[in-house]
Scaffold this active site. Structure first.
Site, PDB file in Angstrom:
ATOM      1  N   ASN A   1       0.835  -1.201   0.000  1.00 21.30           N
ATOM      2  CA  ASN A   1       0.000   0.000   0.000  1.00 21.30           C
ATOM      3  C   ASN A   1       0.869   1.249   0.000  1.00 21.30           C
ATOM      4  O   ASN A   1       1.939   1.296   0.590  1.00 21.30           O
ATOM      5  CB  ASN A   1      -1.025  -0.003   1.142  1.00 21.30           C
ATOM      6  CG  ASN A   1      -0.450  -0.171   2.530  1.00 21.30           C
ATOM      7  OD1 ASN A   1       0.425  -0.983   2.769  1.00 21.30           O
ATOM      8  ND2 ASN A   1      -0.968   0.608   3.470  1.00 21.30           N
TER       9      ASN A   1
ATOM     10  N   GLU B   1       0.283   5.294   0.600  1.00 20.75           N
ATOM     11  CA  GLU B   1      -0.636   6.343   1.033  1.00 20.75           C
ATOM     12  C   GLU B   1      -0.204   7.708   0.518  1.00 20.75           C
ATOM     13  O   GLU B   1       0.884   7.877  -0.013  1.00 20.75           O
ATOM     14  CB  GLU B   1      -0.740   6.347   2.561  1.00 20.75           C
ATOM     15  CG  GLU B   1      -1.395   5.093   3.097  1.00 20.75           C
ATOM     16  CD  GLU B   1      -1.548   5.086   4.601  1.00 20.75           C
ATOM     17  OE1 GLU B   1      -2.228   4.182   5.093  1.00 20.75           O
ATOM     18  OE2 GLU B   1      -0.994   5.974   5.297  1.00 20.75           O
TER      19      GLU B   1
ATOM     20  N   CYS C   1      -4.055   0.581  -2.527  1.00 20.81           N
ATOM     21  CA  CYS C   1      -3.868  -0.627  -1.734  1.00 20.81           C
ATOM     22  C   CYS C   1      -2.840  -1.550  -2.373  1.00 20.81           C
ATOM     23  O   CYS C   1      -2.592  -1.498  -3.583  1.00 20.81           O
ATOM     24  CB  CYS C   1      -5.183  -1.380  -1.600  1.00 20.81           C
ATOM     25  SG  CYS C   1      -6.492  -0.472  -0.761  1.00 20.81           S
TER      26      CYS C   1
ATOM     27  N   GLU D   1      -3.018  -4.789  -2.974  1.00 21.39           N
ATOM     28  CA  GLU D   1      -3.576  -5.726  -3.944  1.00 21.39           C
ATOM     29  C   GLU D   1      -3.686  -5.089  -5.326  1.00 21.39           C
ATOM     30  O   GLU D   1      -3.280  -5.677  -6.334  1.00 21.39           O
ATOM     31  CB  GLU D   1      -4.965  -6.207  -3.495  1.00 21.39           C
ATOM     32  CG  GLU D   1      -4.958  -6.958  -2.184  1.00 21.39           C
ATOM     33  CD  GLU D   1      -5.152  -6.083  -0.950  1.00 21.39           C
ATOM     34  OE1 GLU D   1      -5.694  -6.598   0.046  1.00 21.39           O
ATOM     35  OE2 GLU D   1      -4.760  -4.899  -0.957  1.00 21.39           O
TER      36      GLU D   1
ATOM     37  N   CYS E   1      -9.985  -5.173   0.862  1.00 20.39           N
ATOM     38  CA  CYS E   1     -11.095  -4.227   0.989  1.00 20.39           C
ATOM     39  C   CYS E   1     -12.041  -4.397  -0.207  1.00 20.39           C
ATOM     40  O   CYS E   1     -11.747  -5.126  -1.157  1.00 20.39           O
ATOM     41  CB  CYS E   1     -10.561  -2.795   1.069  1.00 20.39           C
ATOM     42  SG  CYS E   1      -9.940  -2.145  -0.503  1.00 20.39           S
TER      43      CYS E   1
ATOM     44  N   CYS F   1     -10.536  -3.472  -3.675  1.00 18.26           N
ATOM     45  CA  CYS F   1      -9.597  -4.494  -4.138  1.00 18.26           C
ATOM     46  C   CYS F   1     -10.326  -5.757  -4.568  1.00 18.26           C
ATOM     47  O   CYS F   1      -9.949  -6.403  -5.545  1.00 18.26           O
ATOM     48  CB  CYS F   1      -8.567  -4.806  -3.061  1.00 18.26           C
ATOM     49  SG  CYS F   1      -7.382  -3.450  -2.848  1.00 18.26           S
TER      50      CYS F   1
END
Length: 160
Positions: A62, A64, A73, A75, A112, A115
């Site tokens: 990930n 940010e 993210c 994934e 999430c 993803c």
């Protein structure tokens, strides 16, 4: 009116050590890349290791951004890299691991919703399921033989 029941079948390993050796190796790669995630805001680190059908392993973590939530993210970072660099090679397996810098995370942490939708897109695109293993920092590991187990009633291109 009629009710329908939707079932998900997942396998749960009591520990990392119970995983098959090849999956342990893939999960170790996701742990390594997880610890290099850029997550100064959430302090929640995620790593993804994707095994492609040609044996290539693609990593992602990930990333940010101060303009939260414009980061990405782990994934999706890995999936989009695979899509850009190996567009005709199927993803067979994903190993995901998450770690919080605020507390010990022992609960298996699934992808999430965003993803899950991205993974669903690639399962549809390649017309093959992707086996997904996910865990926290330590503890149990969950295996799903397809994204459809963790995202039933998937929205795909058949609706468009």
């Amino acid at each position: 009116m009629k009710e329908i029941e939707i079932k998900s079948i997942l396998q749960v390993y009591d520990s990392f050590d119970e995983l098959p050796a090849d999956v342990q190796k893939l999960m170790e790669q996701s742990m390594m890349v997880r610890d290099r995630a850029y997550a100064p805001y959430s302090e929640f680190l995620v790593g993804a290791a994707l095994l492609l059908e040609n044996g290539e392993v693609v990593l992602g973590n990930n990333q940010e951004n101060a303009c939260y939530p414009s980061g990405l993210c782990a994934e999706r970072t890995a999936i989009y890299y695979a899509g850009a660099n190996f567009p005709d090679i199927s993803i067979t397996t994903m190993a995901l691991t998450a770690k919080s810098l605020k507390h010990k995370l022992i609960t298996p942490t699934p992808p999430c919703g965003a993803c899950r939708q991205a993974i669903a897109e690639y399962e549809v695109k390649q017309n093959l399921p992707i086996t997904i293993y996910f865990m926290g920092e330590t503890g149990k590991v969950v295996r799903s033989s397809s994204l459809s187990n963790i995202l039933p009633l998937v929205f795909d291109n058949s609706y468009l």
